[in-house]
Design a protein around this motif. Structure first.
Motif, short mmCIF file in Angstrom:
data_model
loop_
_atom_site.label_atom_id
_atom_site.label_comp_id
_atom_site.label_asym_id
_atom_site.label_seq_id
_atom_site.Cartn_x
_atom_site.Cartn_y
_atom_site.Cartn_z
N GLU A 46 -3.63 -9.39 -5.67
CA GLU A 46 -4.83 -8.68 -5.23
C GLU A 46 -4.75 -7.20 -5.59
O GLU A 46 -5.74 -6.61 -6.01
CB GLU A 46 -5.03 -8.85 -3.72
CG GLU A 46 -5.41 -10.25 -3.30
CD GLU A 46 -6.76 -10.69 -3.85
OE1 GLU A 46 -7.71 -9.88 -3.87
OE2 GLU A 46 -6.85 -11.86 -4.27
N LEU A 47 -3.58 -6.59 -5.41
CA LEU A 47 -3.43 -5.17 -5.76
C LEU A 47 -3.58 -4.97 -7.27
O LEU A 47 -4.10 -3.93 -7.70
CB LEU A 47 -2.07 -4.64 -5.28
CG LEU A 47 -1.90 -4.47 -3.78
CD1 LEU A 47 -0.47 -4.04 -3.45
CD2 LEU A 47 -2.90 -3.46 -3.22
N ASP A 48 -3.13 -5.94 -8.06
CA ASP A 48 -3.26 -5.83 -9.52
C ASP A 48 -4.72 -5.86 -9.97
O ASP A 48 -5.04 -5.38 -11.07
CB ASP A 48 -2.47 -6.95 -10.21
CG ASP A 48 -0.97 -6.74 -10.13
OD1 ASP A 48 -0.54 -5.59 -9.83
OD2 ASP A 48 -0.22 -7.71 -10.33
N LEU A 49 -5.61 -6.40 -9.16
CA LEU A 49 -7.03 -6.45 -9.49
C LEU A 49 -7.74 -5.11 -9.26
O LEU A 49 -8.84 -4.90 -9.77
CB LEU A 49 -7.74 -7.54 -8.67
CG LEU A 49 -7.28 -8.98 -8.90
CD1 LEU A 49 -7.96 -9.91 -7.91
CD2 LEU A 49 -7.56 -9.40 -10.33
N LEU A 50 -7.11 -4.24 -8.49
CA LEU A 50 -7.72 -2.96 -8.13
C LEU A 50 -7.46 -1.90 -9.19
O LEU A 50 -6.48 -1.95 -9.92
CB LEU A 50 -7.19 -2.49 -6.78
CG LEU A 50 -7.39 -3.43 -5.59
CD1 LEU A 50 -6.73 -2.84 -4.36
CD2 LEU A 50 -8.86 -3.70 -5.35
N GLU A 71 1.64 3.52 -4.63
CA GLU A 71 2.64 3.42 -3.56
C GLU A 71 2.62 2.02 -2.95
O GLU A 71 3.66 1.43 -2.68
CB GLU A 71 2.36 4.47 -2.49
CG GLU A 71 3.37 4.50 -1.36
CD GLU A 71 3.01 5.53 -0.30
OE1 GLU A 71 3.47 5.33 0.84
OE2 GLU A 71 2.30 6.49 -0.60
N ALA A 72 1.43 1.47 -2.75
CA ALA A 72 1.30 0.12 -2.21
C ALA A 72 1.91 -0.91 -3.16
O ALA A 72 2.63 -1.82 -2.73
CB ALA A 72 -0.17 -0.20 -1.94
N LYS A 73 1.64 -0.75 -4.46
CA LYS A 73 2.20 -1.67 -5.45
C LYS A 73 3.73 -1.58 -5.48
O LYS A 73 4.42 -2.61 -5.56
CB LYS A 73 1.65 -1.36 -6.85
CG LYS A 73 0.23 -1.80 -7.05
CD LYS A 73 -0.24 -1.48 -8.47
CE LYS A 73 -1.66 -1.96 -8.71
NZ LYS A 73 -2.10 -1.68 -10.09
N ALA A 74 4.25 -0.36 -5.38
CA ALA A 74 5.71 -0.17 -5.38
C ALA A 74 6.35 -0.80 -4.14
O ALA A 74 7.40 -1.44 -4.23
CB ALA A 74 6.05 1.31 -5.46
N THR A 75 5.68 -0.64 -3.01
CA THR A 75 6.19 -1.22 -1.76
C THR A 75 6.24 -2.74 -1.85
O THR A 75 7.24 -3.37 -1.48
CB THR A 75 5.31 -0.79 -0.56
OG1 THR A 75 5.33 0.63 -0.48
CG2 THR A 75 5.80 -1.40 0.73
N VAL A 76 5.18 -3.34 -2.37
CA VAL A 76 5.14 -4.79 -2.50
C VAL A 76 6.19 -5.27 -3.51
O VAL A 76 6.86 -6.28 -3.29
CB VAL A 76 3.71 -5.27 -2.88
CG1 VAL A 76 3.71 -6.75 -3.24
CG2 VAL A 76 2.74 -5.00 -1.73
#
Length: 158
Positions: A46-50, A71-76
């Motif tokens: 989902e984050l990759d779609l943003l 930051e959210a992508k790195a955390t995940v």
């Protein structure tokens, strides 16, 4: 002599059963990790779609706090790396436990045969002996293990 063998059998059986409980707990933990892995992979997709224009929020307690997309992508990604590492650790642990279970089954089998010989009986089904179920790392139960004398149990079917 038969009583000493039976006591040793009972002791080995208790160790075997404790190890089976540990295997079960480890399988449950691994299953929980696999669920977390699936959930985090969905979040990553989902984050990759943003794109950078989208707003991402992180839930902290009862509050949604704005978070940078990168930051959210790195955390995940870090979370996925950790979960994959834990799954590998549990796989290694479960393989070792399976090896130990197999060793216990062999010891139980030889002790059971020794017990039967001491009783002057032929190896085979003997009243008062039960199958000890074996559980693999996926939770499947097998009744391949030796017959074990268990005092006080009436559920043994012959």
């Amino acid at each position: 002599m038969a009583e000493a063998i039976q006591k040793k059998l009972q002791s080995e059986l208790e160790k075997y059963q404790l190890l089976q409980k540990d295997v079960s707990k480890s399988m449950s933990a691994r299953h929980k990790l696999e669920t977390q892995l699936t959930e985090n992979n969905i979040v990553k997709e989902e984050l990759d779609l943003l794109d950078s224009e989208n707003t991402v929020y992180k839930l902290i307690g009862p509050v949604l706090v704005k978070q940078d997309l990168e930051e959210a992508k790195a955390t995940v990604a870090k979370r996925l790396e950790y979960i994959n590492g834990e799954i590998q650790r549990y796989e290694t642990l479960l393989k070792e436990m399976e090896r130990k279970l197999e060793q216990h089954r062999e010891v139980l089998s030889s002790l059971q045969q020794e017990y039967q010989r001491a009783q002057g009986r032929t190896v085979g089904k003997v009243p008062g002996l039960c199958h000890v179920p074996a559980v693999d790392r996926y939770g499947k139960v097998y009744h391949l293990s030796p017959l074990i004398p268990i005092q006080g149990l009436s559920h043994c079917q012959h």
